[in-house]
Design a protein around this motif. Sequence first.
Motif, PDB file in Angstrom:
ATOM      1  N   CYS A 297       4.555   2.061 -11.717  1.00 20.63           N
ATOM      2  CA  CYS A 297       3.619   1.632 -10.676  1.00 20.63           C
ATOM      3  C   CYS A 297       4.326   0.638  -9.760  1.00 20.63           C
ATOM      4  N   CYS A 306      -6.877   1.107  -9.301  1.00 23.37           N
ATOM      5  CA  CYS A 306      -7.341   0.611 -10.606  1.00 23.37           C
ATOM      6  C   CYS A 306      -8.151  -0.671 -10.465  1.00 23.37           C
ATOM      7  N   CYS A 320      -5.473   3.041 -14.905  1.00 23.39           N
ATOM      8  CA  CYS A 320      -4.670   3.789 -13.927  1.00 23.39           C
ATOM      9  C   CYS A 320      -5.373   5.098 -13.540  1.00 23.39           C
ATOM     10  N   GLN A 321      -5.354   5.407 -12.245  1.00 23.80           N
ATOM     11  CA  GLN A 321      -6.066   6.582 -11.743  1.00 23.80           C
ATOM     12  C   GLN A 321      -5.080   7.604 -11.171  1.00 23.80           C
ATOM     13  N   CYS A 324      -3.025   7.835  -7.194  1.00 27.92           N
ATOM     14  CA  CYS A 324      -2.814   6.520  -6.576  1.00 27.92           C
ATOM     15  C   CYS A 324      -1.522   6.508  -5.759  1.00 27.92           C
ATOM     16  N   ASN A 326       0.542   4.241  -5.392  1.00 21.42           N
ATOM     17  CA  ASN A 326       1.590   3.376  -5.947  1.00 21.42           C
ATOM     18  C   ASN A 326       2.412   4.069  -7.036  1.00 21.42           C
TER      19      ASN A 326
HETATM   20  S1  SF4 Z   1      -0.444   3.547 -10.135  1.00 22.57           S
HETATM   21 FE1  SF4 Z   1      -2.199   2.784  -8.980  1.00 22.57          FE
HETATM   22  S2  SF4 Z   1      -3.959   3.086 -10.309  1.00 22.57           S
HETATM   23 FE2  SF4 Z   1      -2.117   3.249 -11.586  1.00 22.57          FE
HETATM   24  S3  SF4 Z   1      -1.786   1.182 -12.365  1.00 22.57           S
HETATM   25 FE3  SF4 Z   1      -0.580   1.348 -10.496  1.00 22.57          FE
HETATM   26  S4  SF4 Z   1      -1.925   0.576  -8.898  1.00 22.57           S
HETATM   27 FE4  SF4 Z   1      -3.222   0.992 -10.659  1.00 22.57          FE
END
Ligand code: SF4
Length: 385
Positions: A297, A306, A320-321, A324, A326
């Motif tokens: 991430c 999230c 975590c979705q 995303c 990120n």
């Molecule tokens: S990838 Fe997005 S949803 Fe997943 S932990 Fe990182 S910021 Fe949160």
Amino acid sequence: MTGRIDGRPWREHLDFEEAPTLVRHLATAPAVVILYLTGMRPQEARTLRSGCCPDPGSTGPHLIRAHHYKNVRDIDGYHVSAGAERDVPWVAITPVVKAIRILERMVPEGELLFSATHHDVVSQRQHHGALRAASLDRRVEQLIGWINAEATAQGLPHQQVPDDPFGNIGLGRLRRTLAWHIARRPGGLVALAIQYGHMRTVLDGRTASGYGNRARRGFHGELDVETALAAADTAARLRDATAAGERISGPAARRALIAAAHLPRFEGALTTPKAAAKFLSRDGQVLFDNPEAFLICAFKRDMALCDPASNATAPNQFACQVGCGNAVRTDSHARAARTYADVLDRRAAHLPEPAGRRLRLSAIRFRSLADTHDVQSLDASEVVE
Ligand code: SF4
């Protein structure tokens, strides 16, 4: 006998001679729970009093009113050995509240929860004040010995507490252990199914409740150091993986590669809370490993799905979705996702429906993440071009 171990009553009857020893362990176990799940210093926990954690009703989380001692000085600058009540209370999660309630049943109202008089049930020496730190450390070792003997007696030797290569489990080590787990095992299970990720959310109540005032001191400073070190490890691993030819995918791939390339400036400089906080405040340039979601991430607050707090410097990795902006994946993540999908399929074969179907659907989801990576991934040099 109502307590059970492995589904069986843990004793048929209690031996009168054994009772004082069990009472002693019953006081030691809450000490471990309180210290492990709050981040308090041992000195602070030893001087908690009965009534320090009133029931808040439906108005919010349980709060612990404690005294702190480090750097407490009077107006002339002299150290105040009696300490002072913390401006900002500790937030207590359920196991901590239960631990306090157990201790409150063992001492009179208003008394120290670890009162030496009331906890010396074996020798009954009527010492004043709280149990000493060395005495509590010794009791933890005795508790471990008892747990190991009990595990053997119950035919559960695998539940013994293993020897620690770093020596005795002194209570002073639990703060750092908690910080390590929150930073590096955000999806891992802690006692009673509370996740370390959730612990970060609870502790990040500091941002809304005034914890921020003390954030760079005490436990939050330690948590920042551990989180920054974990993030630096993640960046170094990403750099090594792409240098070794792994391909990379995801909307934040470019940002992550640039962040990993800048890491050398920070390596070795993250051992103080101030440096760690500065490192973590670079929104969008700090990389968090999220092995449970098979991704790295590259946390940028405004893009996170999230639901992090408005000034959070770390994601809620446990929430975590998919989708995303990120997220970043390497070939290793894709391989790990496929291996995990195979494990789920094998487990599903032994489960009745609908549990088996749920696992098979999860396996399909993980394989699809890996397939998407294979289709979209690029060589690192192509990404940063
Ligand atoms: S990838 Fe997005 S949803 Fe997943 S932990 Fe990182 S910021 Fe949160």
